[in-house]
Design a protein around this motif. Structure first.
Motif, mmCIF file in Angstrom:
data_model
loop_
_atom_site.group_PDB
_atom_site.id
_atom_site.type_symbol
_atom_site.label_atom_id
_atom_site.label_comp_id
_atom_site.label_asym_id
_atom_site.label_seq_id
_atom_site.Cartn_x
_atom_site.Cartn_y
_atom_site.Cartn_z
ATOM 1 N N ALA A 270 0.830 -1.205 0.000
ATOM 2 C CA ALA A 270 0.000 0.000 0.000
ATOM 3 C C ALA A 270 0.861 1.250 0.000
ATOM 4 O O ALA A 270 0.598 2.218 -0.734
ATOM 5 N N TYR A 273 2.581 1.672 -3.358
ATOM 6 C CA TYR A 273 1.605 2.226 -4.308
ATOM 7 C C TYR A 273 1.464 3.736 -4.108
ATOM 8 O O TYR A 273 1.516 4.517 -5.069
ATOM 9 N N SER A 342 -7.254 9.684 -1.410
ATOM 10 C CA SER A 342 -7.826 8.620 -0.567
ATOM 11 C C SER A 342 -9.166 8.109 -1.062
ATOM 12 O O SER A 342 -9.674 7.115 -0.544
ATOM 13 N N ASP A 344 -12.148 6.267 -3.194
ATOM 14 C CA ASP A 344 -12.223 4.984 -3.893
ATOM 15 C C ASP A 344 -12.076 5.166 -5.401
ATOM 16 O O ASP A 344 -11.557 4.276 -6.099
ATOM 17 N N ARG A 346 -10.105 7.147 -6.992
ATOM 18 C CA ARG A 346 -8.683 7.204 -7.341
ATOM 19 C C ARG A 346 -8.060 5.807 -7.298
ATOM 20 O O ARG A 346 -7.195 5.472 -8.102
ATOM 21 N N TRP A 347 -8.500 4.966 -6.361
ATOM 22 C CA TRP A 347 -7.970 3.599 -6.296
ATOM 23 C C TRP A 347 -8.331 2.826 -7.561
ATOM 24 O O TRP A 347 -7.479 2.164 -8.168
ATOM 25 N N GLN A 348 -9.570 2.891 -7.954
ATOM 26 C CA GLN A 348 -9.999 2.149 -9.136
ATOM 27 C C GLN A 348 -9.229 2.583 -10.370
ATOM 28 O O GLN A 348 -8.864 1.768 -11.216
ATOM 29 N N ARG A 351 -4.922 1.522 -9.820
ATOM 30 C CA ARG A 351 -4.316 0.203 -9.590
ATOM 31 C C ARG A 351 -3.941 -0.492 -10.891
ATOM 32 O O ARG A 351 -2.912 -1.181 -10.953
ATOM 33 N N GLU A 386 -5.919 -7.471 -3.606
ATOM 34 C CA GLU A 386 -6.109 -6.038 -3.859
ATOM 35 C C GLU A 386 -7.060 -5.410 -2.855
ATOM 36 O O GLU A 386 -6.894 -4.245 -2.477
ATOM 37 N N HIS A 390 -5.981 -2.311 -0.598
ATOM 38 C CA HIS A 390 -6.794 -1.093 -0.594
ATOM 39 C C HIS A 390 -7.193 -0.707 0.827
ATOM 40 O O HIS A 390 -7.137 0.473 1.227
ATOM 41 N N LEU A 393 -4.210 0.751 2.600
ATOM 42 C CA LEU A 393 -3.950 2.105 2.110
ATOM 43 C C LEU A 393 -4.903 3.103 2.762
ATOM 44 O O LEU A 393 -4.477 4.183 3.207
#
Length: 849
Positions: A270, A273, A342, A344, A346-348, A351, A386, A390, A393
């Motif tokens: 995390a 990343y 932070s 969700d 941005r994570w999608q 990654r 993942e 996530h 993170l």
């Protein structure tokens, strides 16, 4: 035939009956093999009475073992076959690693496990090595990152191992005392056993063959249990703490530091990343926005301490002078961006990009680099959880946003020295600052266009100005070199540095795409190198042409300043590395063109107009020849009709001083060019001599004379000319003394060489085979580059290899005599003034300040 491992697939861990943990990485396309041993004990596990004991033991293990005395130990063995090795002592683990040609895999492994299990720990060797470690301590006392971490440890690590001194020096290592010897051997016996060790092997062998090697290693190691987590006291997170550290020679820095608890096992991927996005230079990224506002030059996230769910997380910004004045605004931007990142969404979005970047980096990584990646238990891979990453993170960013960080500013502002048991610090507290409210309106960074598949086409007839070397690389990698030679003189000082500045973001973006991009000023020429994913190279090159021809005005404006900083040795790197970067620029420079006038676009166009461009491609598939040649044709400069070699200075003994001479240590380079650059027999004997000198030089000047921590020698190519390079950085010896030691060493080595017929024959045979081997792309490309820059024809390397295969001891002795007497000249580059009898540059060259 071994089955290749997916570069993104984590090698599974096997636990042998002794408790030894093993990972095996089968790389059938590789000509190299690697070994990494992780001992699960480090600096924080050493007795508190002897700071640095773990680090000291790491040094001692290289000084001979029961079955391999120092002359036959791992270090000279790896050096003799042209490999690489090192070791690293961290807080709770110690790594030992090397890479060698695959046919030396087993011999290297046996030496490594023998030195881990049965070191000699000779008392006299300990006394000598303590002085080496003390020289390293003195060098680290000038290192920016070391001093910053020591300063943070004063407030975060109070009553915690993070705040203690662990590097070791002459005072903390009383090797003469029996109690110390008992502690040293006790530490070794407790931790250097199978239950505490992980072994990672990579090579072209089958999995069964690699497992057989692992069992050989197991048989040599002492059996012992795994020691579970050692307790550590809580980390302290002081509120609203601002510090200022005086660093005179480094660029201003701003560090935000947090002490975290409760980090899960997925916290490391995390944080990796998160670090990749903090350092991103893509348009609309955090760094890009801060650069555009003139506040920041670079950003990085690092973790100077991590163990058992605890961690110290540092976000470090290298500031401009304007950024130093607006520190609070930089902090506001960093914290606001963390909130944006932070979500969700941005994570999608991030990654998939991150997975592609890691996959490409691993695809081009050497075996050792892959092992160093996979030794981390939760490194991002095909099988990563993942969802868990996530979650980790989100938890980490939540802690970062919920707590005000410790703020450390580093600049030249005078501060008083504080008392410390470790590294000297000039440190004080200061009042916190607040920024005015600002709406940042963050946007997702733009996608890296070089991560897509590159263009291909039918093979086309190759232009005479492009040297095309095969065979095609089985792993899909390739190397491209572009060299611009200036006729009749070198480029005006500053333009090369301006182009380096302009290419900063492109270097980062190419790295994401799996290509290492370098641009070097070599005095009479510029060299652009691209190594990595073959299909990405034409794509990258297509976009570089316009930037090289017309860089931003901001880069041109900084060209002179960057050149002057380099010659004043004001960079953050160790002095010896700075000298090595400058060596090609000044090697044959007797007519350097310098001007104080501002660099202009018209001036750069004049530079390009008097340049001749040559290109060499190594390892490309035929269907990339069309896109590659199309991209090369669009580059600035005229295509050279005839290949030409470098200009050679007629001066026999030349001494170049850079820097002010008050840098604290002496950095010294001696380059001795070949006396007959085009003669294959001469080059063959010098190359073999260079291989024989490497370990003997290191042992004499570093271990026996204890001149300093950084010492090496090798045969190399500088600005297109081959020769012998000697390098020393010393905290105690002057440049004249270092030169005297080199001369004395060569004189003594001449007496030893007459009785080393067997070693000469073995070294010559080894080098002869590897000199023309094409199965190691990187080594083959670098070897071809040296010959190409020297202006040699396509058959030169083969003739040198043939000359090495039939080399006689008399030829090597003659090479040593020619080296000792400077038949090809001696060139010194150092930060110290010259003694009598040496030629120095004409006035006005700006090599000294």
């Amino acid at each position: 035939m071994p089955v290749p491992a997916d570069s993104f697939q984590r090698p599974p861990q096997i636990r042998l009956s002794s408790g030894l943990r093993v990972r095996l990485l089968c790389l059938p396309e590789s000509a190299q093999a690697a070994v990494l041993v992780r001992v699960h004990a480090g600096a924080h596990d050493a007795p508190a009475a002897y700071p640095g004991l773990a680090h000291f033991l790491e040094h001692l293990l290289f000084l001979g073992s029961r079955n391999y005395p120092v002359e036959q130990s791992l270090m000279p063995f790896v050096q003799a076959c042209g490999g690489q090795l090192n070791a690293s002592t961290r807080e709770r683990h110690t790594d030992y690693f090397f890479q060698v040609p695959a046919d030396h895999h087993q011999e290297g492994l046996l030496r490594l496990v023998d030195m881990l299990a049965r070191p000699l720990l000779d008392p006299d060797a300990q006394l000598r090595e303590r002085e080496v470690l003390h020289a390293e301590y003195r060098a680290r006392a000038e290192d920016v990152e070391t001093l910053c971490d020591a300063a943070l440890g004063r407030v975060i690590g109070e009553e915690h191992p993070f705040g203690a001194f662990h590097a070791g020096n002459r005072e903390t290592l009383p090797v003469e005392q029996e109690s110390f010897q008992l502690a040293l051997r006790g530490y070794h016996q407790r931790f250097y056993c199978t239950g505490q060790i992980e072994l990672l092997l990579a090579g072209p062998q089958t999995e069964d063959e690699l497992l057989q090697l692992a069992r050989l290693a197991e048989d040599s190691l002492g059996v012992g249990p795994e020691i579970c987590n050692r307790d550590a006291p809580p980390l302290k997170q002081p509120q609203e703490t601002w510090l200022r550290l005086q660093l005179d020679k480094a660029a201003p820095r701003l560090l935000l530091a947090w002490a975290l608890e409760g980090i899960t096992e997925h916290g490391q991927p995390a944080l990796d990343y998160l670090a990749s996005w903090i350092a991103s230079e893509a348009p609309e990224s955090l760094l890009s926005r801060l650069r555009n506002q003139g506040l920041c030059q670079s950003l990085k996230l690092r973790m100077p301490y991590s163990y058992a769910g605890q961690g110290v997380v540092v976000i470090e910004a290298t500031l401009t002078e304007q950024g130093l004045k607006q520190r609070a605004q930089v902090i506001d931007a960093l914290m606001d961006w963390l909130g944006f990142f932070s979500t969700d969404i941005r994570w999608q979005a991030g990654r998939e990009h991150y997975s592609c970047v890691i996959r490409r980096r691993l695809q081009v990584a050497e075996p050792l680099a892959r092992l160093r990646y996979w030794v981390e238990p939760q490194a991002w891979g095909e099988d990563s959880d993942e969802s868990a990453v996530h979650g980790a993170l989100a938890s980490i960013i939540g802690q970062l946003l919920a707590t005000r960080p410790v703020v450390l500013t580093c600049d030249a502002t005078p501060r008083d020295s504080i008392e410390t048991a470790g590294f000297p610090l000039r440190l004080s507290f200061e009042a916190p600052e607040r920024a005015e409210a600002h709406a940042w309106h963050w946007q997702p960074p733009k996608a890296n266009p070089w991560l897509r598949a590159g263009p291909r086409g039918k093979a086309v007839a190759r232009q005479p100005t492009l040297d095309w070397l095969g065979p095609e690389d089985a792993a899909g990698r390739a190397t491209l070199y572009l060299h611009w030679r200036f006729m009749p003189d070198r480029a005006t000082a500053g333009y090369g540095q301006a182009l380096q500045h302009a290419l900063q973001t492109q270097v980062w973006a190419a790295g994401e795409a799996g290509v290492e991009l370098r641009f070097e000023d070599q005095g009479h020429g510029w060299l652009l190198s691209l190594y990595g994913i073959a299909e990405a190279i034409p794509l990258i090159l297509q976009d570089l042409g316009a930037l090289l021809a017309r860089p931003p005005q901001a880069s041109l404006a900084q060209g002179h300043q960057l050149a002057e900083r380099a010659f004043r040795l004001e960079g953050d790197q160790m002095l010896l590395r700075q000298l090595l970067a400058l060596l090609p620029q000044v090697f044959n420079d007797s007519t350097a063109s310098a001007t104080q006038a501002p660099l202009k676009q018209t001036g750069l166009e004049q530079q390009w107009s008097k340049s001749e461009r040559q290109a060499m491609a190594v390892g490309f598939a035929a269907d990339l020849s069309g896109p590659l040649q199309e991209a090369i044709t669009a580059l600035p400069g005229m295509a050279a009709a005839v290949r030409s070699g470098p200009k050679v200075s007629s001066e026999s003994r030349r001494w170049l001083q850079v820097g002010s001479g008050d840098e604290g240590e002496t950095a010294f380079l001696l380059f001795c060019p070949l006396p007959a650059p085009g003669d294959c027999s001469t080059e063959a004997s010098w190359r073999v001599l260079g291989r024989l000198l490497e370990h003997a030089f290191f042992r004499r000047l570093r271990s026996e004379l204890q001149l300093g921590y950084a010492v090496f020698s090798r045969f190399t190519c500088v600005a297109g000319q081959g020769g012998m390079l000697f390098a020393v950085q010393s905290p105690t010896a002057s440049a004249a003394e270092i030169l005297g030691h080199i001369e004395s060493f060569l004189e003594g080595f001449a007496l030893q060489l007459t009785s080393q017929a067997a070693q000469i024959e073995e070294a010559a045979r080894e080098l002869s085979v590897r000199h023309v081997a094409t199965n190691d792309l990187r080594a083959y490309a670098e070897q071809s580059l040296q010959s190409w820059l020297a202006g040699h024809d396509a058959g030169h390397q083969t003739r040198v290899a043939q000359a090495m295969a039939t080399l006689e001891i008399a030829q090597v002795l003659a090479a040593l005599e020619a080296l000792r007497h400077g038949s090809g000249g001696w060139r010194v580059l150092t930060n110290a003034a010259s003694p009598q009898g040496w030629q120095t540059p004409a006035k006005g060259l700006r090599l000294t300040t």
